[in-house]
Scaffold this motif. Structure first.
Motif, mmCIF file in Angstrom:
data_model
loop_
_atom_site.group_PDB
_atom_site.id
_atom_site.type_symbol
_atom_site.label_atom_id
_atom_site.label_comp_id
_atom_site.label_asym_id
_atom_site.label_seq_id
_atom_site.Cartn_x
_atom_site.Cartn_y
_atom_site.Cartn_z
ATOM 1 N N ILE A 29 -77.179 30.876 0.534
ATOM 2 C CA ILE A 29 -77.010 29.885 1.599
ATOM 3 C C ILE A 29 -78.359 29.198 1.759
ATOM 4 O O ILE A 29 -79.390 29.858 1.808
ATOM 5 C CB ILE A 29 -76.595 30.553 2.927
ATOM 6 N N GLY A 30 -78.353 27.880 1.826
ATOM 7 C CA GLY A 30 -79.612 27.166 1.928
ATOM 8 C C GLY A 30 -79.507 25.899 2.757
ATOM 9 O O GLY A 30 -78.434 25.486 3.167
ATOM 10 N N ARG A 31 -80.657 25.302 2.985
ATOM 11 C CA ARG A 31 -80.780 24.070 3.771
ATOM 12 C C ARG A 31 -80.067 24.191 5.106
ATOM 13 O O ARG A 31 -79.381 23.277 5.552
ATOM 14 C CB ARG A 31 -80.246 22.870 3.001
ATOM 15 N N VAL A 32 -80.246 25.320 5.743
ATOM 16 C CA VAL A 32 -79.654 25.535 7.068
ATOM 17 C C VAL A 32 -80.451 24.709 8.068
ATOM 18 O O VAL A 32 -81.673 24.840 8.153
ATOM 19 C CB VAL A 32 -79.703 27.034 7.446
ATOM 20 N N LEU A 33 -79.764 23.867 8.811
ATOM 21 C CA LEU A 33 -80.476 23.072 9.811
ATOM 22 C C LEU A 33 -79.618 22.809 11.032
ATOM 23 O O LEU A 33 -78.401 22.706 10.948
ATOM 24 C CB LEU A 33 -80.985 21.756 9.221
ATOM 25 N N ILE A 34 -80.309 22.751 12.143
ATOM 26 C CA ILE A 34 -79.703 22.433 13.437
ATOM 27 C C ILE A 34 -80.538 21.307 14.036
ATOM 28 O O ILE A 34 -81.764 21.407 14.109
ATOM 29 C CB ILE A 34 -79.722 23.654 14.399
ATOM 30 N N ARG A 35 -79.893 20.254 14.476
ATOM 31 C CA ARG A 35 -80.637 19.164 15.117
ATOM 32 C C ARG A 35 -81.358 19.678 16.352
ATOM 33 O O ARG A 35 -80.874 20.568 17.042
ATOM 34 C CB ARG A 35 -79.693 18.033 15.513
ATOM 35 N N LYS A 36 -82.519 19.116 16.619
ATOM 36 C CA LYS A 36 -83.335 19.569 17.752
ATOM 37 C C LYS A 36 -82.548 19.590 19.053
ATOM 38 O O LYS A 36 -82.683 20.510 19.849
ATOM 39 C CB LYS A 36 -84.578 18.692 17.902
ATOM 40 N N CYS A 37 -81.702 18.596 19.264
ATOM 41 C CA CYS A 37 -80.952 18.512 20.513
ATOM 42 C C CYS A 37 -79.930 19.634 20.668
ATOM 43 O O CYS A 37 -79.439 19.878 21.771
ATOM 44 C CB CYS A 37 -80.271 17.153 20.642
ATOM 45 N N ALA A 38 -79.615 20.346 19.569
ATOM 46 C CA ALA A 38 -78.615 21.416 19.624
ATOM 47 C C ALA A 38 -79.238 22.804 19.482
ATOM 48 O O ALA A 38 -78.529 23.809 19.517
ATOM 49 C CB ALA A 38 -77.565 21.196 18.540
ATOM 50 N N ARG A 39 -80.559 22.876 19.323
ATOM 51 C CA ARG A 39 -81.215 24.179 19.180
ATOM 52 C C ARG A 39 -81.181 24.926 20.509
ATOM 53 O O ARG A 39 -81.215 24.329 21.582
ATOM 54 C CB ARG A 39 -82.643 24.005 18.686
ATOM 55 N N GLY A 40 -81.082 26.239 20.405
ATOM 56 C CA GLY A 40 -81.031 27.074 21.604
ATOM 57 C C GLY A 40 -79.646 27.182 22.220
ATOM 58 O O GLY A 40 -79.476 27.793 23.267
ATOM 59 N N GLY A 42 -76.950 28.395 20.412
ATOM 60 C CA GLY A 42 -76.154 29.371 19.669
ATOM 61 C C GLY A 42 -75.485 28.785 18.445
ATOM 62 O O GLY A 42 -74.854 29.499 17.668
ATOM 63 N N LEU A 43 -75.626 27.486 18.263
ATOM 64 C CA LEU A 43 -74.983 26.824 17.129
ATOM 65 C C LEU A 43 -75.501 27.357 15.790
ATOM 66 O O LEU A 43 -74.740 27.511 14.841
ATOM 67 C CB LEU A 43 -75.181 25.310 17.213
ATOM 68 N N GLY A 44 -76.785 27.687 15.715
ATOM 69 C CA GLY A 44 -77.343 28.227 14.477
ATOM 70 C C GLY A 44 -76.690 29.547 14.099
ATOM 71 O O GLY A 44 -76.392 29.791 12.928
ATOM 72 N N HIS A 45 -76.445 30.399 15.086
ATOM 73 C CA HIS A 45 -75.790 31.675 14.820
ATOM 74 C C HIS A 45 -74.345 31.460 14.371
ATOM 75 O O HIS A 45 -73.877 32.106 13.433
ATOM 76 C CB HIS A 45 -75.856 32.581 16.051
ATOM 77 N N THR A 46 -73.669 30.528 15.008
ATOM 78 C CA THR A 46 -72.299 30.212 14.603
ATOM 79 C C THR A 46 -72.279 29.681 13.175
ATOM 80 O O THR A 46 -71.422 30.070 12.369
ATOM 81 C CB THR A 46 -71.677 29.179 15.565
ATOM 82 N N PHE A 75 -84.451 35.514 13.025
ATOM 83 C CA PHE A 75 -83.143 34.877 13.153
ATOM 84 C C PHE A 75 -82.196 35.403 12.082
ATOM 85 O O PHE A 75 -81.075 35.829 12.377
ATOM 86 C CB PHE A 75 -83.292 33.350 13.048
ATOM 87 N N TYR A 76 -82.641 35.388 10.834
ATOM 88 C CA TYR A 76 -81.785 35.838 9.737
ATOM 89 C C TYR A 76 -81.550 37.340 9.791
ATOM 90 O O TYR A 76 -80.463 37.812 9.422
ATOM 91 C CB TYR A 76 -82.368 35.407 8.392
ATOM 92 N N ALA A 77 -82.519 38.096 10.274
ATOM 93 C CA ALA A 77 -82.347 39.542 10.417
ATOM 94 C C ALA A 77 -81.196 39.855 11.372
ATOM 95 O O ALA A 77 -80.485 40.842 11.180
ATOM 96 C CB ALA A 77 -83.643 40.188 10.898
ATOM 97 N N LYS A 78 -80.993 39.025 12.380
ATOM 98 C CA LYS A 78 -79.877 39.226 13.310
ATOM 99 C C LYS A 78 -78.529 39.108 12.613
ATOM 100 O O LYS A 78 -77.518 39.565 13.139
ATOM 101 C CB LYS A 78 -79.960 38.227 14.472
ATOM 102 N N HIS A 79 -78.514 38.502 11.439
ATOM 103 C CA HIS A 79 -77.284 38.350 10.660
ATOM 104 C C HIS A 79 -77.228 39.342 9.499
ATOM 105 O O HIS A 79 -76.378 39.214 8.619
ATOM 106 C CB HIS A 79 -77.155 36.901 10.175
ATOM 107 N N GLY A 80 -78.129 40.319 9.518
ATOM 108 C CA GLY A 80 -78.093 41.380 8.522
ATOM 109 C C GLY A 80 -78.957 41.166 7.296
ATOM 110 O O GLY A 80 -78.984 42.018 6.402
ATOM 111 N N PHE A 81 -79.676 40.051 7.214
ATOM 112 C CA PHE A 81 -80.540 39.780 6.064
ATOM 113 C C PHE A 81 -81.819 40.601 6.179
ATOM 114 O O PHE A 81 -82.394 40.709 7.263
ATOM 115 C CB PHE A 81 -80.880 38.290 5.973
ATOM 116 N N LYS A 82 -82.271 41.145 5.038
ATOM 117 C CA LYS A 82 -83.487 41.963 5.010
ATOM 118 C C LYS A 82 -84.496 41.359 4.051
ATOM 119 O O LYS A 82 -84.140 40.879 2.970
ATOM 120 C CB LYS A 82 -83.140 43.383 4.582
#
Length: 102
Positions: A29-40, A42-46, A75-82
Motif C-alpha cells: 500500500i502506498g501514497r497514502v494521503l489525507i488532505r489537511k482539512c480532513a486530518r484528525g 479518523g479518515l486516515g484510519h478508515t 500510525f501504521y503500528a496501530k494497524h498492525g504494521f511492524k
C-alpha cells in the motif's frame, strides 16, 4: 488499484494498492494521503482499514509491506504494521519498511 475517499465533489483521501511482486515481493500500500482539512477526523484510519481489506479481497489474505515516512510509524503500528529494520531516505524524508504479517 486506487482507493479514493470523496466527500461531495472533493477528494479527501487517497491510497494505492499494489499486487505482490510490483513494489515488493509482498502486496503493498502506498501514497497514502489525507488532505489537511480532513486530518484528525479518523479518515486516515478508515482509509488504511479499507486498503488492507481491498488487498485481501483482490489478491487474497497475505502479508503487506509498506515504505512509511518514519514520523508515521506509530500510525501504521496501530494497524498492525511492524518495523522490519530497513531505514532509508527518500526525497530528504526518513522512511522505513514496515510489514503487516498475513
Amino acid at each position: 488499484m486506487h482507493l479514493l475517499g470523496v466527500q461531495g465533489e472533493e477528494l479527501k483521501a487517497y491510497a494505492r494498492c499494489f499486487a505482490p511482486g510490483v513494489k515488493f515481493p509482498e502486496a503493498s500500500i502506498g501514497r497514502v494521503l489525507i488532505r489537511k482539512c480532513a486530518r484528525g477526523t479518523g479518515l486516515g484510519h478508515t482509509l488504511m482499514e479499507q486498503a488492507v481489506a481491498a488487498v485481501s479481497q483482490v489478491w487474497g489474505p497475505q502479508a503487506i509491506r509498506i515504505g512509511a515516512q518514519a514520523h508515521l510509524q506509530g500510525f501504521y503500528a496501530k494497524h498492525g504494521f511492524k518495523d522490519v529494520g530497513k531505514h532509508y531516505m527518500e526525497d530528504g524524508i526518513p522512511h522505513l519498511e514496515m510489514l503487516l504479517e498475513a
